[in-house]
Scaffold this motif. Structure first.
Motif, PDB file in Angstrom:
ATOM      1  N   TYR A 121     -12.477  -5.074   8.285  1.00 20.37           N
ATOM      2  CA  TYR A 121     -12.619  -5.714   6.961  1.00 20.37           C
ATOM      3  C   TYR A 121     -11.552  -6.786   6.752  1.00 20.37           C
ATOM      4  O   TYR A 121     -11.854  -7.889   6.270  1.00 20.37           O
ATOM      5  N   LEU A 122     -10.307  -6.485   7.105  1.00 15.46           N
ATOM      6  CA  LEU A 122      -9.241  -7.466   6.909  1.00 15.46           C
ATOM      7  C   LEU A 122      -9.418  -8.678   7.805  1.00 15.46           C
ATOM      8  O   LEU A 122      -9.094  -9.807   7.418  1.00 15.46           O
ATOM      9  N   GLY A 169     -11.045  -0.520   8.399  1.00 14.60           N
ATOM     10  CA  GLY A 169     -10.137  -1.323   7.583  1.00 14.60           C
ATOM     11  C   GLY A 169      -9.663  -2.562   8.306  1.00 14.60           C
ATOM     12  O   GLY A 169      -9.591  -3.649   7.723  1.00 14.60           O
ATOM     13  N   LEU A 189     -14.815   5.752   0.339  1.00 13.19           N
ATOM     14  CA  LEU A 189     -14.518   5.235   1.676  1.00 13.19           C
ATOM     15  C   LEU A 189     -14.092   6.338   2.632  1.00 13.19           C
ATOM     16  O   LEU A 189     -14.596   6.430   3.762  1.00 13.19           O
ATOM     17  N   GLY A 204     -11.689   4.551  -3.070  1.00  8.27           N
ATOM     18  CA  GLY A 204     -10.993   5.230  -1.983  1.00  8.27           C
ATOM     19  C   GLY A 204     -11.648   6.554  -1.622  1.00  8.27           C
ATOM     20  O   GLY A 204     -11.769   6.892  -0.437  1.00  8.27           O
ATOM     21  N   ASP A 254       0.858  -1.179   0.000  1.00 12.92           N
ATOM     22  CA  ASP A 254       0.000   0.000   0.000  1.00 12.92           C
ATOM     23  C   ASP A 254       0.896   1.231   0.000  1.00 12.92           C
ATOM     24  O   ASP A 254       2.126   1.113   0.067  1.00 12.92           O
ATOM     25  N   PHE A 294      -5.288   2.327   5.885  1.00 11.15           N
ATOM     26  CA  PHE A 294      -6.067   1.251   5.274  1.00 11.15           C
ATOM     27  C   PHE A 294      -6.796   1.622   3.976  1.00 11.15           C
ATOM     28  O   PHE A 294      -7.206   0.722   3.251  1.00 11.15           O
ATOM     29  N   VAL A 295      -7.005   2.889   3.679  1.00 11.34           N
ATOM     30  CA  VAL A 295      -7.758   3.240   2.466  1.00 11.34           C
ATOM     31  C   VAL A 295      -7.027   2.747   1.221  1.00 11.34           C
ATOM     32  O   VAL A 295      -7.617   2.139   0.322  1.00 11.34           O
ATOM     33  N   THR A 343     -10.961   5.091   9.843  1.00 15.75           N
ATOM     34  CA  THR A 343     -10.527   4.223   8.732  1.00 15.75           C
ATOM     35  C   THR A 343      -9.725   3.034   9.247  1.00 15.75           C
ATOM     36  O   THR A 343      -9.818   1.933   8.698  1.00 15.75           O
ATOM     37  N   VAL A 348      -7.192  -1.278   1.228  1.00 14.16           N
ATOM     38  CA  VAL A 348      -8.484  -1.941   1.096  1.00 14.16           C
ATOM     39  C   VAL A 348      -9.153  -1.658  -0.245  1.00 14.16           C
ATOM     40  O   VAL A 348      -9.813  -2.545  -0.813  1.00 14.16           O
ATOM     41  N   SER A 349      -8.992  -0.454  -0.774  1.00 15.42           N
ATOM     42  CA  SER A 349      -9.729  -0.071  -1.989  1.00 15.42           C
ATOM     43  C   SER A 349      -9.501  -1.023  -3.168  1.00 15.42           C
ATOM     44  O   SER A 349     -10.470  -1.488  -3.788  1.00 15.42           O
TER      45      SER A 349
END
Length: 323
Positions: A313-314, A310, A283, A280, A78, A252-253, A306, A256-257
C-alpha cells in the motif's frame, strides 16, 4: 449534519462482523463442518475468541496510530516508531524469562499482568524517546530519538533471549506477530484497554484539532498542552502495550489505518480516532483470515501478512504522489 462518517463507521463495523464470521468458519484445515458435534467447541473456544481478539488488537493499533500522528503532527508516526513497541517487547521478554508469565496462559490474571508489564515497558520506551528528543516539538529529532531507543531496547531483548534460551521460540513467534494464542481472557483485556484509550482519545480530539494549527494557536485557545500530551501518551501507550502483549509485533496496521480513513473521508480527530480503530480491526482480521487460508494446513504469522500488504500500500501511495 455530515452523515458520511456515520455511514463509513457502519460499513467498517459490518466488515468487521463479516471478518469475524469468516474467521470462525475458516481454519487452517479448511471450512468448518457445522454438522460435526465436536466443532462447536473449536468454534466457541478457539476460533471465535481468536477472531474477536484479532479485531480488538487491530483496533488498538489503529487508534494508537491516529493518536500518535495527531499528537506529534507527523503522518509517519505510528505506535512502533517512538520506542513504544521495543519497550513493550523488552518487558514481555523479561516477563517470559523471570516472572513465569506467558502468552500461552489462559487465565485473566496472567493476561492482565502481561499487559501491565507491556504498558510499563511502552511508557519507558516513549519516555526515553522524549527525553532524548527534549520534548515533542521537533519532529525529526523525535523520530531519530525513537530509532535510537528502539535499537537499544531491541538489543536488550535479544540479550535477554540469549541469556534465557528457553524463550527463544516464544519470542520468535512474538516478533512475527501471532494471533493463534488469543482467547477470551485476551479479548477481555484488550477490550477494556481499548475502551479506556478510546475515551481519552475522543475527549482529546478537539485539542488535537487545535494542535494542527500550531502550538502557539492551541495554547491561545486555552489548550493545556502538557496535560494533553501526558494523557494521550498514556492512552496510546496503553493501547500499544495491550496489543503487543497479546499478539506480538504486527506491522503497518497502526500506520496505514489513519491514512486510509483520511483518504476515504477527511475528518476531525475525534472521528479519525474512532474510524481508525474500526479500520485497524477490519485490516488485522482480514490479514488473520488470509494467514490461515493461504498455505493451509500451515499458518503464516499474521505480522508477515500485514507487513506485505502494508508495504505494498505504501509503495502504491508513494508512486501516486510521485506522479
Amino acid at each position: 449534519m455530515n452523515l458520511r462518517p456515520v455511514w463509513l463507521l457502519v460499513a467498517l463495523l459490518c466488515l468487521g462482523i463479516v471478518g469475524v464470521l469468516a474467521g470462525v468458519l475458516v481454519g487452517s484445515t479448511g471450512w468448518a463442518d457445522l454438522r460435526d458435534d465436536g466443532m462447536s467447541v473449536i468454534l466457541w473456544e478457539i476460533r471465535l475468541p481468536r477472531s474477536l481478539g484479532a479485531w480488538c488488537a487491530g483496533a488498538l493499533l489503529g487508534m494508537a496510530g491516529a493518536m500518535s500522528q495527531g499528537l506529534f503532527r507527523n503522518p509517519l508516526a505510528d505506535p512502533y516508531l517512538l520506542g513504544s513497541a521495543s519497550g513493550a517487547q523488552l518487558a514481555v521478554a523479561l516477563a517470559l524469562a523471570f516472572t513465569g508469565l506467558s502468552p500461552q496462559a489462559s487465565s485473566l490474571a496472567a493476561h492482565v499482568g502481561l499487559t501491565g508489564l507491556a504498558f510499563i515497558g511502552t511508557m519507558v520506551g516513549v519516555g526515553l524517546t522524549l527525553m532524548l528528543a527534549r520534548g515533542a516539538e521537533q519532529t525529526l529529532r523525535l523520530l531519530l530519538a525513537g530509532v535510537i531507543v528502539g535499537v537499544v531496547l531491541n538489543a536488550l531483548t535479544g540479550l535477554t533471549a540469549l541469556w534465557v534460551p528457553d524463550i527463544l521460540r516464544t519470542m520468535q513467534a512474538f516478533l512475527l506477530g501471532n494471533t493463534g494464542l488469543l482467547g477470551w481472557s485476551s479479548v477481555a483485556v484488550m477490550a477494556g484497554c481499548g475502551l479506556a484509550a478510546l475515551v481519552v482519545g475522543l475527549l482529546a480530539g478537539p485539542a488535537l484539532d487545535a494542535l494542527t494549527l500550531g502550538e502557539a494557536t492551541a495554547s491561545s485557545l486555552g489548550i493545556r498542552l502538557p496535560l494533553m500530551r501526558l494523557l494521550l501518551i498514556g492512552a496510546f501507550a496503553l493501547a500499544t502495550g495491550a496489543a503487543v502483549a497479546q499478539t506480538g509485533i504486527v506491522a503497518f496496521v497502526g500506520l496505514v489505518s489513519p491514512h486510509l480513513v483520511r483518504l476515504l473521508c477527511p475528518l476531525l480527530h475525534g472521528w479519525l480516532i474512532l474510524l481508525s480503530a474500526a479500520t485497524g480491526g477490519a485490516l488485522l482480521l482480514a490479514a488473520d483470515v488470509l494467514a490461515r487460508a493461504l498455505i493451509r494446513p500451515q499458518e503464516l504469522p499474521v505480522g508477515i501478512v500485514t507487513a506485505l500488504l502494508g508495504g505494498l500500500y505504501l509503495l502504491v501511495l508513494m508512486h501516486r504522489r510521485k506522479q
